[in-house]
Design a protein around this motif. Structure first.
Motif, PDB file in Angstrom:
ATOM      1  N   ILE A  39       0.791  -1.288  -0.011  1.00  0.00           N
ATOM      2  CA  ILE A  39      -0.261   0.056  -0.054  1.00  0.00           C
ATOM      3  C   ILE A  39       0.767   1.277   0.039  1.00  0.00           C
ATOM      4  CG2 ILE A  39      -1.518   1.084   1.391  1.00  0.00           C
ATOM      5  CD1 ILE A  39      -2.873  -1.350   2.310  1.00  0.00           C
ATOM      6  N   ILE A  40       1.881   1.229   0.651  1.00  0.00           N
ATOM      7  CA  ILE A  40       3.020   2.221   0.600  1.00  0.00           C
ATOM      8  C   ILE A  40       3.426   2.538  -0.646  1.00  0.00           C
ATOM      9  CG2 ILE A  40       5.272   3.189   1.657  1.00  0.00           C
ATOM     10  CD1 ILE A  40       4.267   1.938   4.141  1.00  0.00           C
ATOM     11  N   ILE A  41       3.818   1.565  -1.199  1.00  0.00           N
ATOM     12  CA  ILE A  41       4.202   1.681  -2.710  1.00  0.00           C
ATOM     13  C   ILE A  41       3.182   2.039  -3.687  1.00  0.00           C
ATOM     14  CG2 ILE A  41       4.958   0.231  -4.692  1.00  0.00           C
ATOM     15  CD1 ILE A  41       6.413  -1.879  -2.833  1.00  0.00           C
ATOM     16  N   LEU A  42       2.088   1.788  -3.545  1.00  0.00           N
ATOM     17  CA  LEU A  42       1.202   2.268  -4.406  1.00  0.00           C
ATOM     18  C   LEU A  42       0.708   3.741  -4.025  1.00  0.00           C
ATOM     19  CD1 LEU A  42      -1.336  -0.680  -4.584  1.00  0.00           C
ATOM     20  CD2 LEU A  42      -0.096  -0.022  -6.234  1.00  0.00           C
ATOM     21  N   PHE A  43       1.043   4.063  -2.633  1.00  0.00           N
ATOM     22  CA  PHE A  43       0.710   5.291  -2.173  1.00  0.00           C
ATOM     23  C   PHE A  43       1.937   6.596  -2.764  1.00  0.00           C
ATOM     24  CE2 PHE A  43       1.513   8.932   0.745  1.00  0.00           C
ATOM     25  CZ  PHE A  43       0.354   9.490   0.788  1.00  0.00           C
ATOM     26  N   LEU A  44       2.871   5.936  -2.703  1.00  0.00           N
ATOM     27  CA  LEU A  44       4.085   6.476  -3.300  1.00  0.00           C
ATOM     28  C   LEU A  44       4.104   6.976  -4.701  1.00  0.00           C
ATOM     29  CD1 LEU A  44       7.129   5.275  -1.089  1.00  0.00           C
ATOM     30  CD2 LEU A  44       5.935   7.388  -0.879  1.00  0.00           C
ATOM     31  N   CYS A  61       3.730  10.695  -6.391  1.00  0.00           N
ATOM     32  CA  CYS A  61       4.581  11.053  -7.476  1.00  0.00           C
ATOM     33  C   CYS A  61       3.693  11.478  -8.706  1.00  0.00           C
ATOM     34  CB  CYS A  61       5.522  10.067  -7.946  1.00  0.00           C
ATOM     35  SG  CYS A  61       6.932   9.658  -6.604  1.00  0.00           S
ATOM     36  N   THR A  62       2.539  10.626  -9.296  1.00  0.00           N
ATOM     37  CA  THR A  62       2.047  11.074 -10.197  1.00  0.00           C
ATOM     38  C   THR A  62       1.198  12.295 -10.030  1.00  0.00           C
ATOM     39  OG1 THR A  62       0.588   9.377  -9.681  1.00  0.00           O
ATOM     40  CG2 THR A  62       1.910   8.882 -11.444  1.00  0.00           C
ATOM     41  N   ASN A  63       0.860  12.447  -8.772  1.00  0.00           N
ATOM     42  CA  ASN A  63       0.088  13.881  -8.510  1.00  0.00           C
ATOM     43  C   ASN A  63       0.847  14.975  -8.643  1.00  0.00           C
ATOM     44  OD1 ASN A  63      -2.942  12.905  -7.956  1.00  0.00           O
ATOM     45  ND2 ASN A  63      -2.091  12.171  -5.936  1.00  0.00           N
ATOM     46  N   VAL A 102      -5.413   9.199 -12.118  1.00  0.00           N
ATOM     47  CA  VAL A 102      -5.269   8.471 -13.550  1.00  0.00           C
ATOM     48  C   VAL A 102      -4.078   8.103 -14.185  1.00  0.00           C
ATOM     49  CG1 VAL A 102      -6.498   8.565 -15.742  1.00  0.00           C
ATOM     50  CG2 VAL A 102      -8.095   9.218 -13.925  1.00  0.00           C
ATOM     51  N   LEU A 103      -3.071   9.337 -13.952  1.00  0.00           N
ATOM     52  CA  LEU A 103      -1.875   9.121 -14.184  1.00  0.00           C
ATOM     53  C   LEU A 103      -1.197   7.827 -13.542  1.00  0.00           C
ATOM     54  CD1 LEU A 103       0.200  10.137 -16.076  1.00  0.00           C
ATOM     55  CD2 LEU A 103       0.789  11.896 -14.512  1.00  0.00           C
ATOM     56  N   GLY A 104      -1.478   7.933 -12.352  1.00  0.00           N
ATOM     57  CA  GLY A 104      -0.897   6.881 -11.486  1.00  0.00           C
ATOM     58  C   GLY A 104      -1.319   5.320 -12.012  1.00  0.00           C
ATOM     59  N   ILE A 105      -2.708   5.276 -12.315  1.00  0.00           N
ATOM     60  CA  ILE A 105      -3.109   4.183 -12.958  1.00  0.00           C
ATOM     61  C   ILE A 105      -2.251   3.698 -14.218  1.00  0.00           C
ATOM     62  CG2 ILE A 105      -5.192   2.866 -13.827  1.00  0.00           C
ATOM     63  CD1 ILE A 105      -6.662   4.379 -11.667  1.00  0.00           C
ATOM     64  N   ILE A 106      -2.344   4.530 -14.868  1.00  0.00           N
ATOM     65  CA  ILE A 106      -1.546   4.443 -16.264  1.00  0.00           C
ATOM     66  C   ILE A 106      -0.022   3.942 -16.065  1.00  0.00           C
ATOM     67  CG2 ILE A 106      -0.724   5.551 -18.392  1.00  0.00           C
ATOM     68  CD1 ILE A 106      -3.297   7.072 -18.346  1.00  0.00           C
ATOM     69  N   VAL A 107       0.701   4.582 -15.170  1.00  0.00           N
ATOM     70  CA  VAL A 107       2.095   4.288 -14.732  1.00  0.00           C
ATOM     71  C   VAL A 107       2.012   2.916 -14.171  1.00  0.00           C
ATOM     72  CG1 VAL A 107       3.981   4.846 -13.301  1.00  0.00           C
ATOM     73  CG2 VAL A 107       2.623   6.608 -14.357  1.00  0.00           C
ATOM     74  N   VAL A 108       1.077   2.472 -13.101  1.00  0.00           N
ATOM     75  CA  VAL A 108       1.237   1.379 -12.761  1.00  0.00           C
ATOM     76  C   VAL A 108       0.981   0.183 -13.841  1.00  0.00           C
ATOM     77  CG1 VAL A 108       0.018  -0.462 -11.280  1.00  0.00           C
ATOM     78  CG2 VAL A 108       0.662   2.025 -10.330  1.00  0.00           C
ATOM     79  N   PHE A 109       0.072   0.279 -14.690  1.00  0.00           N
ATOM     80  CA  PHE A 109      -0.021  -0.551 -15.811  1.00  0.00           C
ATOM     81  C   PHE A 109       1.018  -0.439 -16.602  1.00  0.00           C
ATOM     82  CE2 PHE A 109      -1.524  -1.100 -20.279  1.00  0.00           C
ATOM     83  CZ  PHE A 109      -2.131  -2.354 -20.130  1.00  0.00           C
ATOM     84  N   PHE A 110       1.763   0.650 -16.916  1.00  0.00           N
ATOM     85  CA  PHE A 110       2.837   0.545 -17.719  1.00  0.00           C
ATOM     86  C   PHE A 110       4.045  -0.280 -17.084  1.00  0.00           C
ATOM     87  CE2 PHE A 110       7.002   2.296 -18.885  1.00  0.00           C
ATOM     88  CZ  PHE A 110       7.072   2.023 -19.925  1.00  0.00           C
ATOM     89  N   LEU A 111       4.252  -0.046 -15.622  1.00  0.00           N
ATOM     90  CA  LEU A 111       5.221  -0.826 -15.026  1.00  0.00           C
ATOM     91  C   LEU A 111       4.911  -2.289 -14.759  1.00  0.00           C
ATOM     92  CD1 LEU A 111       5.711   1.679 -12.037  1.00  0.00           C
ATOM     93  CD2 LEU A 111       7.451   1.311 -14.029  1.00  0.00           C
ATOM     94  N   LEU A 112       3.553  -2.632 -14.632  1.00  0.00           N
ATOM     95  CA  LEU A 112       3.451  -4.119 -14.656  1.00  0.00           C
ATOM     96  C   LEU A 112       3.484  -4.609 -16.110  1.00  0.00           C
ATOM     97  CD1 LEU A 112      -0.015  -4.077 -12.398  1.00  0.00           C
ATOM     98  CD2 LEU A 112       2.273  -5.148 -11.838  1.00  0.00           C
ATOM     99  N   GLU A 113       3.033  -4.115 -17.198  1.00  0.00           N
ATOM    100  CA  GLU A 113       3.393  -4.444 -18.516  1.00  0.00           C
ATOM    101  C   GLU A 113       4.915  -4.591 -19.051  1.00  0.00           C
ATOM    102  OE1 GLU A 113       1.003  -5.771 -20.986  1.00  0.00           O
ATOM    103  OE2 GLU A 113      -0.076  -5.825 -19.068  1.00  0.00           O
TER     104      GLU A 113
END
Length: 124
Positions: A11-16, A20-22, A36-47
């Motif tokens: 959760i701390i990783i996701l919060f950070l 950052c994206t905010n 929304v940018l954070g979701i895109i970044v997490v998606f990109f990092l996972l992909e």
């Protein structure tokens, strides 16, 4: 690592990432919200396999399972706008219902897609 510590760390990783994206969205005056940018970044990092799903899955599952707790303050805040609700209440209800249905449908389709991909990976 005990499950609770693992979940808190995730959760701390996701919060950070969200923090950052905010900041990025604010700094560059982007029209897209930082969340929304954070979701895109997490998606990109996972992909791109820069982070593995196991690194955030437990924390993300906990956040999703408790999402209603995070939405209560927003719902309570709407009460401050009684005049807007009385003037545009039906329109707002229509928008809420339609957008909720769209989100549920696409979330279900997305979840089914992920599940079928996981099953395909297990079989290969």
């Amino acid at each position: 690592m005990p499950q609770i510590i693992k979940a808190i760390t995730q959760i701390i990783i996701l919060f950070l990432i969200s923090l950052c994206t905010n900041q990025i969205a604010d700094y560059f005056n982007l029209r897209i919200p930082g969340t929304v940018l954070g979701i895109i970044v997490v998606f990109f990092l996972l992909e791109t396999k820069l982070i593995r799903l196991e690194w955030i899955e437990t924390g993300a599952n906990w956040l999703v399972s408790n999402i209603m707790l995070f939405l209560i303050p927003s719902a309570v805040g709407v009460i401050q706008y009684k005049t807007m609700l009385s003037e545009n209440g039906l329109s707002l209800i229509a928008v809420i219902v339609i957008s909720s249905v769209v989100v549920m449908v696409f979330t279900g389709l997305f979840a089914q897609n992920i599940q079928s991909n996981k099953e395909k990976e297990k079989n290969t």
